[in-house]
Design a protein around this motif. Structure first.
Motif, PDB file in Angstrom:
ATOM      1  N   THR A 150       0.853  -1.091   0.138  1.00 33.39           N
ATOM      2  CA  THR A 150      -0.058  -0.084  -0.117  1.00 33.39           C
ATOM      3  C   THR A 150       1.007   1.372   0.101  1.00 33.39           C
ATOM      4  OG1 THR A 150      -0.021   0.199   2.197  1.00 33.39           O
ATOM      5  CG2 THR A 150      -1.973  -1.339   1.129  1.00 33.39           C
ATOM      6  N   GLY A 151       0.230   2.311  -0.338  1.00 39.96           N
ATOM      7  CA  GLY A 151       0.889   3.630  -0.318  1.00 39.96           C
ATOM      8  C   GLY A 151       1.771   3.754  -1.533  1.00 39.96           C
ATOM      9  N   SER A 152       2.513   5.041  -1.640  1.00 34.62           N
ATOM     10  CA  SER A 152       3.063   5.495  -2.588  1.00 34.62           C
ATOM     11  C   SER A 152       4.381   4.380  -3.079  1.00 34.62           C
ATOM     12  CB  SER A 152       3.737   6.907  -2.710  1.00 34.62           C
ATOM     13  OG  SER A 152       4.629   7.056  -3.563  1.00 34.62           O
ATOM     14  N   VAL A 153       4.565   4.301  -4.376  1.00 30.33           N
ATOM     15  CA  VAL A 153       5.999   3.600  -4.660  1.00 30.33           C
ATOM     16  C   VAL A 153       7.387   4.044  -4.132  1.00 30.33           C
ATOM     17  CG1 VAL A 153       4.692   2.582  -6.740  1.00 30.33           C
ATOM     18  CG2 VAL A 153       5.945   4.703  -6.771  1.00 30.33           C
ATOM     19  N   THR A 154       7.256   5.516  -3.908  1.00 32.28           N
ATOM     20  CA  THR A 154       8.267   6.062  -3.207  1.00 32.28           C
ATOM     21  C   THR A 154       8.673   5.810  -1.710  1.00 32.28           C
ATOM     22  OG1 THR A 154       7.243   8.000  -2.508  1.00 32.28           O
ATOM     23  CG2 THR A 154       8.103   7.889  -4.672  1.00 32.28           C
ATOM     24  N   ASN A 155       7.651   5.115  -1.097  1.00 28.34           N
ATOM     25  CA  ASN A 155       7.916   4.779   0.514  1.00 28.34           C
ATOM     26  C   ASN A 155       8.675   3.548   0.515  1.00 28.34           C
ATOM     27  OD1 ASN A 155       5.738   6.500   1.142  1.00 28.34           O
ATOM     28  ND2 ASN A 155       3.929   5.129   1.262  1.00 28.34           N
ATOM     29  N   VAL A 156       9.249   3.355   1.664  1.00 31.09           N
ATOM     30  CA  VAL A 156      10.229   2.283   1.805  1.00 31.09           C
ATOM     31  C   VAL A 156       9.681   1.479   2.749  1.00 31.09           C
ATOM     32  CG1 VAL A 156      12.630   1.932   3.002  1.00 31.09           C
ATOM     33  CG2 VAL A 156      12.258   3.981   1.741  1.00 31.09           C
ATOM     34  N   ASN A 157       9.761   0.154   2.354  1.00 29.32           N
ATOM     35  CA  ASN A 157       9.151  -1.121   2.878  1.00 29.32           C
ATOM     36  C   ASN A 157       7.587  -0.883   3.129  1.00 29.32           C
ATOM     37  OD1 ASN A 157      11.743  -2.040   3.269  1.00 29.32           O
ATOM     38  ND2 ASN A 157      12.085  -1.535   5.201  1.00 29.32           N
ATOM     39  N   SER A 158       6.905  -0.436   2.420  1.00 28.13           N
ATOM     40  CA  SER A 158       5.566  -0.593   2.697  1.00 28.13           C
ATOM     41  C   SER A 158       4.830  -1.029   1.138  1.00 28.13           C
ATOM     42  CB  SER A 158       4.793   0.779   2.783  1.00 28.13           C
ATOM     43  OG  SER A 158       4.837   1.865   1.927  1.00 28.13           O
ATOM     44  N   ARG A 159       5.659  -0.791   0.103  1.00 31.07           N
ATOM     45  CA  ARG A 159       5.202  -1.151  -1.155  1.00 31.07           C
ATOM     46  C   ARG A 159       6.270  -1.600  -2.126  1.00 31.07           C
ATOM     47  NH1 ARG A 159       0.918  -0.845  -4.401  1.00 31.07           N
ATOM     48  NH2 ARG A 159       1.131  -0.656  -6.404  1.00 31.07           N
ATOM     49  N   ILE A 160       5.964  -2.660  -2.849  1.00 28.18           N
ATOM     50  CA  ILE A 160       6.861  -2.999  -3.916  1.00 28.18           C
ATOM     51  C   ILE A 160       6.243  -2.447  -5.203  1.00 28.18           C
ATOM     52  CG2 ILE A 160       7.688  -5.204  -5.256  1.00 28.18           C
ATOM     53  CD1 ILE A 160       7.424  -6.807  -2.851  1.00 28.18           C
ATOM     54  N   ALA A 161       7.102  -1.736  -6.058  1.00 24.97           N
ATOM     55  CA  ALA A 161       6.763  -1.037  -7.083  1.00 24.97           C
ATOM     56  C   ALA A 161       6.287  -2.033  -8.215  1.00 24.97           C
ATOM     57  CB  ALA A 161       7.569   0.105  -7.613  1.00 24.97           C
ATOM     58  N   GLY A 162       5.676  -1.592  -9.208  1.00 27.57           N
ATOM     59  CA  GLY A 162       5.197  -2.530 -10.319  1.00 27.57           C
ATOM     60  C   GLY A 162       6.491  -2.876 -11.168  1.00 27.57           C
ATOM     61  N   ASN A 163       6.489  -3.956 -11.808  1.00 24.22           N
ATOM     62  CA  ASN A 163       7.682  -4.369 -12.679  1.00 24.22           C
ATOM     63  C   ASN A 163       8.970  -4.646 -11.874  1.00 24.22           C
ATOM     64  OD1 ASN A 163       5.638  -4.736 -14.876  1.00 24.22           O
ATOM     65  ND2 ASN A 163       6.133  -2.600 -15.706  1.00 24.22           N
ATOM     66  N   GLN A 164       8.810  -4.860 -10.702  1.00 24.07           N
ATOM     67  CA  GLN A 164       9.879  -5.117  -9.894  1.00 24.07           C
ATOM     68  C   GLN A 164      10.342  -6.329  -9.784  1.00 24.07           C
ATOM     69  OE1 GLN A 164      12.624  -3.270  -8.130  1.00 24.07           O
ATOM     70  NE2 GLN A 164      11.802  -1.733  -9.730  1.00 24.07           N
ATOM     71  N   SER A 165      11.696  -6.863 -10.240  1.00 22.92           N
ATOM     72  CA  SER A 165      12.281  -8.226  -9.795  1.00 22.92           C
ATOM     73  C   SER A 165      12.425  -8.125  -8.373  1.00 22.92           C
ATOM     74  CB  SER A 165      13.306  -8.525 -10.837  1.00 22.92           C
ATOM     75  OG  SER A 165      12.750  -8.456 -12.260  1.00 22.92           O
ATOM     76  N   LEU A 166      12.679  -9.568  -7.980  1.00 19.24           N
ATOM     77  CA  LEU A 166      12.752  -9.588  -6.458  1.00 19.24           C
ATOM     78  C   LEU A 166      13.888 -10.558  -6.243  1.00 19.24           C
ATOM     79  CD1 LEU A 166       9.058 -10.162  -5.193  1.00 19.24           C
ATOM     80  CD2 LEU A 166      10.416  -8.038  -5.400  1.00 19.24           C
ATOM     81  N   GLU A 167      14.727 -10.559  -5.179  1.00 21.30           N
ATOM     82  CA  GLU A 167      15.920 -11.325  -4.877  1.00 21.30           C
ATOM     83  C   GLU A 167      15.082 -12.061  -3.549  1.00 21.30           C
ATOM     84  OE1 GLU A 167      19.982 -11.983  -3.053  1.00 21.30           O
ATOM     85  OE2 GLU A 167      19.525 -10.137  -3.579  1.00 21.30           O
ATOM     86  N   TYR A 168      15.129 -13.453  -3.285  1.00 22.05           N
ATOM     87  CA  TYR A 168      14.566 -14.077  -2.333  1.00 22.05           C
ATOM     88  C   TYR A 168      15.662 -15.178  -1.455  1.00 22.05           C
ATOM     89  CZ  TYR A 168       9.658 -13.534  -2.032  1.00 22.05           C
ATOM     90  OH  TYR A 168       8.284 -12.749  -1.848  1.00 22.05           O
ATOM     91  N   TYR A 169      15.781 -15.273  -0.313  1.00 18.64           N
ATOM     92  CA  TYR A 169      16.498 -16.223   0.178  1.00 18.64           C
ATOM     93  C   TYR A 169      15.531 -17.144   0.918  1.00 18.64           C
ATOM     94  CZ  TYR A 169      18.259 -18.942   4.108  1.00 18.64           C
ATOM     95  OH  TYR A 169      18.649 -20.183   4.859  1.00 18.64           O
ATOM     96  N   VAL A 170      15.503 -18.457   0.553  1.00 22.48           N
ATOM     97  CA  VAL A 170      14.186 -19.348   1.251  1.00 22.48           C
ATOM     98  C   VAL A 170      15.081 -20.685   1.704  1.00 22.48           C
ATOM     99  CG1 VAL A 170      13.909 -20.240  -1.031  1.00 22.48           C
ATOM    100  CG2 VAL A 170      12.341 -20.348   0.679  1.00 22.48           C
ATOM    101  N   HIS A 171      14.540 -21.085   2.824  1.00 22.76           N
ATOM    102  CA  HIS A 171      14.919 -22.306   3.339  1.00 22.76           C
ATOM    103  C   HIS A 171      13.623 -23.182   3.928  1.00 22.76           C
ATOM    104  CE1 HIS A 171      17.219 -25.094   5.851  1.00 22.76           C
ATOM    105  NE2 HIS A 171      16.086 -24.891   6.888  1.00 22.76           N
TER     106      HIS A 171
END
Length: 316
Positions: A150-171
């Motif tokens: 939610t919120g603006s795409v400029t917010n930190v840690n509240s929204r993932i912008a559109g067309n953003q690729s992601l890095e995951y660590y998963v166990h």
């Protein structure tokens, strides 16, 4: 003269048309591929392999950290996962594995709000319980053009912008008690804590202040008055209502001590008495397990920390 101008305009239009044909916009897969290549280069990542299962169609890149030794995962398996993630633009990062817990069928993972690419990567690439990996997920297999949050795409840690690729660590957790014990030991080391004793059940306890009564006087039918707090190992407090005002555990009200989670009950009955101040570190199996109380801030399979100060103990 008019004919010459008209001819010139036709030639100019044809030239512009030809230019447009030479600058075709990239497809989303091509755009994501460039995003990932740039990210790998900018962060000096090594050892990542492009996913080619199924004909090189996903565009994901991965690096196996631990191949695992448990059984192969299936979509029908109920899995316990811990993960971290961050967006390529650096505006969203979720690195607290206490909060990033998932316990459900692998086939439900995308239904529960996590990316389809993560589900595919676990099934096709990670493959085994007890394994861990880093995974670069292109945006079309993450949250797409709409993003997430939610919120603006400029917010930190509240929204993932559109067309953003992601890095995951998963166990993928295979042995929950062993994993919980590792989490607790890492917590002790990271916070320079000492003096804790581990019991056969996996409970860690430390007597801060010895009591004046006899160990064993606290029983199911005891009336116990105590101040206490309960917290996750990331410091998030989920129960401090009785931090300063003593609470009375009475067998006729909410089952008294019998209504407490196993680790707290063990810690108080086996190691505390009137006057005792005790610290308890619980593996998830002695806490709320994989099914925490509805509406609770406690995630699935979360180790817990409790601090108790016993003021009175009487018997019915």
């Amino acid at each position: 003269m008019k004919q010459k101008i008209f001819t010139f305009l036709l030639i100019a239009a044809a030239g512009l048309s030809a230019c447009r044909k030479d600058t075709v916009d990239p497809t989303i897969k091509e755009y994501d591929e460039q995003q990932i290549k740039n990210y790998i280069a900018a962060n000096s990542l090594t050892g990542f392999i492009r996913d080619t299962i199924g004909g090189d169609t996903t565009g994901m890149y991965y690096k196996i950290i631990n191949p695992g030794s448990g059984p192969k995962v299936e979509y029908s398996d109920r899995l316990a996962l811990v993960f971290t993630l961050k967006s390529f633009d650096g505006k969203y990062a979720s690195i607290d594995t206490i909060s990033n817990h998932f316990y459900d069928y692998l086939g439900h993972l995308a239904q529960d709000g996590l990316p389809k690419g993560l589900q595919t990567g676990i099934f096709n690439l990670l493959k085994y319980k007890g394994a861990s990996m880093r995974l670069l997920i292109p945006s079309h297999l993450a949250y797409g053009k709409d993003g997430y949050g939610t919120g603006s795409v400029t917010n930190v840690n509240s929204r993932i912008a559109g067309n953003q690729s992601l890095e995951y660590y998963v166990h993928v957790i295979d042995d929950q008690p062993a994993y919980d014990d590792l989490v607790i030991r890492n917590y002790l080391t990271a916070n320079t804590l000492s003096g804790y004793t581990k019991t056969a059940s996996g409970l860690y306890y430390k007597i801060i202040t010895p009591g004046t009564g006899a160990i064993g006087e606290i029983k199911d039918l005891s009336i116990v008055t105590s101040t206490y707090t309960g917290a996750l190992l990331n410091g998030v407090v989920f129960d401090e209502a009785s931090k300063t005002t003593a609470y009375v555990f009475t067998p006729t009200v909410s089952d008294g001590l019998s209504g407490l989670v196993k680790g707290v009950k063990e810690g108080l009955e086996d190691h505390a008495t009137v006057g005792t101040s005790i610290s308890l570190l619980l593996p998830s199996g002695l806490g709320y397990g994989n099914f925490p109380t509805t509406g609770s801030s406690i995630p699935s399979f979360a180790p817990l920390r409790f601090e108790f100060q016993i003021t009175t103990v009487t018997q019915l």
